[in-house]
Motif scaffolding. Sequence first.
Motif, mmCIF file in Angstrom:
data_model
loop_
_atom_site.group_PDB
_atom_site.id
_atom_site.type_symbol
_atom_site.label_atom_id
_atom_site.label_comp_id
_atom_site.label_asym_id
_atom_site.label_seq_id
_atom_site.Cartn_x
_atom_site.Cartn_y
_atom_site.Cartn_z
ATOM 1 N N SER A 360 9.812 -4.309 3.225
ATOM 2 C CA SER A 360 11.015 -5.060 3.600
ATOM 3 C C SER A 360 12.148 -4.149 4.071
ATOM 4 C CB SER A 360 11.493 -5.901 2.416
ATOM 5 O OG SER A 360 11.900 -5.062 1.343
ATOM 6 N N THR A 361 11.978 -2.818 3.976
ATOM 7 C CA THR A 361 13.015 -1.882 4.420
ATOM 8 C C THR A 361 12.482 -1.019 5.558
ATOM 9 O OG1 THR A 361 12.344 -0.131 2.886
ATOM 10 C CG2 THR A 361 13.900 -1.787 2.051
ATOM 11 N N TRP A 363 12.910 2.193 6.074
ATOM 12 C CA TRP A 363 12.350 3.428 5.508
ATOM 13 C C TRP A 363 10.964 3.194 4.934
ATOM 14 C CZ3 TRP A 363 10.585 4.801 0.722
ATOM 15 C CH2 TRP A 363 10.344 6.175 0.524
#
Length: 386
Positions: A360-361, A363
């Motif tokens: 979900s990010t 990174w």
Amino acid sequence: MPPSQAPSDADVRARIRIDENPVRLARRLEAGEIAVIDRPDLDRATARLLIDAQPTAILNASASSTGRYPNLGPALVLKAGILLLDDLGSDIMTLREGDTITISGTEVTQDGRLIASGHVMTDEDDLRAREEARLGLSTQIEAFDEFTDDYFERESDLLYHEKGIPTLRTKMQGRPVLLVNKAEDSVKELKGLRRWIRDTNPILVGVDGGADLLLRERMKPHIIVADMDAVSEKALGCGAELVVRENRDGTAPGRERLNRQGRSYEVMTASGTSEDAAIILAATQRASVIATIGIHLTLQDFLDRGRAGMASTFFTRLKAGDALISSRAIRETYRPRISAFWLIVFIIVAVLLAGAALWSTPWGQGAMEVVAHWVASWWPFSAGSS
């Protein structure tokens, strides 16, 4: 259920079942009938057998509480709401099995003819008798020494030299054993141990009516130790190894029944009760733990056995030593294990949740792409390796 009627509000009219041996009587006693026994100082175990059959009344030729010791049977009968007509004398035992009688107050009649008269036991009577017994308890305990000497003389070969222990297919050495007898709270205790039973896989030993209790809870006993008069046909045929308790005088309740049916069994000669024999059997077989349900362990239970029974209770518990533990103690201290299956499921779910959180990010997406590329480079079936 036999036909019954009440000529008046105070009268009870029903068919009787009669036997000096309450264990035999309980097997054929039906709900609504009248039990006729000759049992001084009605103990708790005998009372429970009769109560389970749901008679409308219990007639005792003897005094159900003589005051010699604080026995617990009458209190259970009264708590169950069953009429207990007490101290009727030997004339009540002249009745025949299947006769229909009428109980009017303190009198027992048949076709208008007086058979016997006694005393209707009440809660107050029971409390008074037990209080009187407690006042004379020191005398009973002093006399206990005589019974212990006699008991150990008879049972020293069994207890000390371990002679007469039957050889069974089921091996108890190093394994937990669960002894199940039938008592007021046995079903509740058994249900409370389900996780422990599932995790430890103990040897299940049905003691007397405990064999049927295990079957009703969908647990098959490995061994049944009993006076076989108290065991149902279903339990006898369930595949468990049968151990008949034989008294020192050579009598063995239920042995003839097994012989007639052609069932194989082992014999264990021991004084006391079936539960005493079961404890000795597990102790001599070096069970790692002897857990109990419905087995008498308290001081009140000890006194309920009377002076002769006290010695058997005392020495069998000493024989078991620190291996003996109640189901209540296990339930309060046992912490269920996490099985390997659920541990793997937990790890997989944790990894998936962590992956979802990373994805979900930005990174996390970059890191997972690097990991995926690294895995692909080492995967032997990837397109680059062909």
